[in-house]
Design a protein around this motif. Structure first.
Motif, mmCIF file in Angstrom:
data_model
loop_
_atom_site.group_PDB
_atom_site.id
_atom_site.type_symbol
_atom_site.label_atom_id
_atom_site.label_comp_id
_atom_site.label_asym_id
_atom_site.label_seq_id
_atom_site.Cartn_x
_atom_site.Cartn_y
_atom_site.Cartn_z
ATOM 1 N N VAL A 32 0.848 -1.185 0.000
ATOM 2 C CA VAL A 32 0.000 0.000 0.000
ATOM 3 C C VAL A 32 0.886 1.239 0.000
ATOM 4 N N GLU A 33 0.749 2.027 -1.060
ATOM 5 C CA GLU A 33 1.563 3.227 -1.226
ATOM 6 C C GLU A 33 0.783 4.466 -0.791
ATOM 7 N N SER A 34 1.525 5.479 -0.395
ATOM 8 C CA SER A 34 0.918 6.762 -0.053
ATOM 9 C C SER A 34 1.955 7.864 -0.225
ATOM 10 N N GLY A 35 1.480 9.096 -0.295
ATOM 11 C CA GLY A 35 2.381 10.234 -0.312
ATOM 12 C C GLY A 35 2.513 10.956 -1.628
ATOM 13 N N GLY A 36 1.885 10.473 -2.680
ATOM 14 C CA GLY A 36 1.966 11.170 -3.954
ATOM 15 C C GLY A 36 1.139 12.446 -3.936
ATOM 16 N N GLY A 37 1.264 13.210 -5.021
ATOM 17 C CA GLY A 37 0.490 14.434 -5.119
ATOM 18 C C GLY A 37 1.082 15.413 -6.096
ATOM 19 N N LEU A 38 0.592 16.643 -6.015
ATOM 20 C CA LEU A 38 1.049 17.731 -6.883
ATOM 21 C C LEU A 38 2.008 18.622 -6.104
ATOM 22 N N ARG B 119 9.070 3.968 -11.603
ATOM 23 C CA ARG B 119 8.118 4.976 -12.079
ATOM 24 C C ARG B 119 7.866 4.792 -13.563
ATOM 25 N N GLN B 120 6.684 5.251 -13.968
ATOM 26 C CA GLN B 120 6.308 5.171 -15.379
ATOM 27 C C GLN B 120 5.613 6.456 -15.776
ATOM 28 N N ALA B 121 6.230 7.157 -16.696
ATOM 29 C CA ALA B 121 5.649 8.377 -17.243
ATOM 30 C C ALA B 121 4.832 8.024 -18.480
ATOM 31 N N TYR C 130 4.368 6.371 -9.608
ATOM 32 C CA TYR C 130 5.429 5.687 -8.869
ATOM 33 C C TYR C 130 4.880 4.400 -8.273
ATOM 34 N N TYR C 131 5.597 3.314 -8.513
ATOM 35 C CA TYR C 131 5.177 1.995 -8.054
ATOM 36 C C TYR C 131 6.179 1.440 -7.057
ATOM 37 N N CYS C 132 5.645 0.887 -6.000
ATOM 38 C CA CYS C 132 6.470 0.171 -5.029
ATOM 39 C C CYS C 132 6.623 -1.275 -5.486
ATOM 40 N N TYR D 121 6.380 -8.455 -5.816
ATOM 41 C CA TYR D 121 5.034 -7.901 -5.731
ATOM 42 C C TYR D 121 5.081 -6.404 -6.069
ATOM 43 N N TRP D 122 3.936 -5.931 -6.574
ATOM 44 C CA TRP D 122 3.821 -4.526 -6.963
ATOM 45 C C TRP D 122 2.686 -3.846 -6.212
ATOM 46 N N GLY D 123 2.886 -2.566 -5.903
ATOM 47 C CA GLY D 123 1.799 -1.760 -5.382
ATOM 48 C C GLY D 123 0.924 -1.252 -6.513
ATOM 49 N N GLN D 124 -0.118 -0.508 -6.150
ATOM 50 C CA GLN D 124 -1.080 -0.052 -7.144
ATOM 51 C C GLN D 124 -0.618 1.219 -7.855
ATOM 52 N N GLY D 125 0.378 1.872 -7.327
ATOM 53 C CA GLY D 125 0.912 3.082 -7.938
ATOM 54 C C GLY D 125 0.346 4.339 -7.307
ATOM 55 N N THR D 126 1.178 5.376 -7.256
ATOM 56 C CA THR D 126 0.744 6.666 -6.744
ATOM 57 C C THR D 126 1.267 7.759 -7.684
ATOM 58 N N GLN D 127 0.399 8.691 -8.019
ATOM 59 C CA GLN D 127 0.751 9.719 -8.994
ATOM 60 C C GLN D 127 1.577 10.822 -8.334
#
Length: 120
Positions: free
Chosen positions: A5-11, A38-40, A93-95, A109-115
């Motif tokens: 479970v990822e957290s902390g992304g944002g603008l 990360r994937q742009a 960004y993926y964990c 394993y992969w997280g769901q990603g955070t923008q």
């Protein structure tokens, strides 16, 4: 059986900072390396930073000196401190974690990603 479970992304504005967190939970026997990718848009997923259970780290050249990866073994959590952010850091960004579960083999394993969006 395993969740990341990822957290902390944002603008954030260029030059700003963000801290990403990724917590692993489930039927975990051992966690080996953990990292961030990360994937742009229109680009392939790339390694940003990785840390082993022993604390060894490696970084993409593009983030060296600006990003710091760290890990809390007791909390099964990995962090990515991102400073001096640039517009080109904008991506999902993926964990990722290399985990051996109680009843199975060692698997990535992969997280769901955070923008993360860096823009003025």
């Amino acid at each position: 059986q395993v969740q990341l479970v990822e957290s902390g992304g944002g603008l954030v504005q260029p030059g700003g900072s963000l801290r990403l967190s990724c917590a692993a939970s489930g039927s975990i026997l051992s966690i080996y390396a953990m990292g961030w990718y990360r994937q742009a848009p229109g680009k392939q997923r790339e390694l940003v930073a990785r840390i082993t259970s022993g604390g060894s780290t490696n970084y993409a050249d593009s983030v060296k000196g600006r990003f710091t990866i760290s890990r809390d073994l007791a909390k099964n959590t990995v962090y990515l401190q991102m400073n001096s952010l640039k517009p080109e850091d904008t991506a999902v960004y993926y964990c990722n974690a290399d985990i051996r579960i109680v009843t199975g083999p060692r698997v990535g394993y992969w997280g769901q990603g955070t923008q993360v969006t860096v823009s003025s």
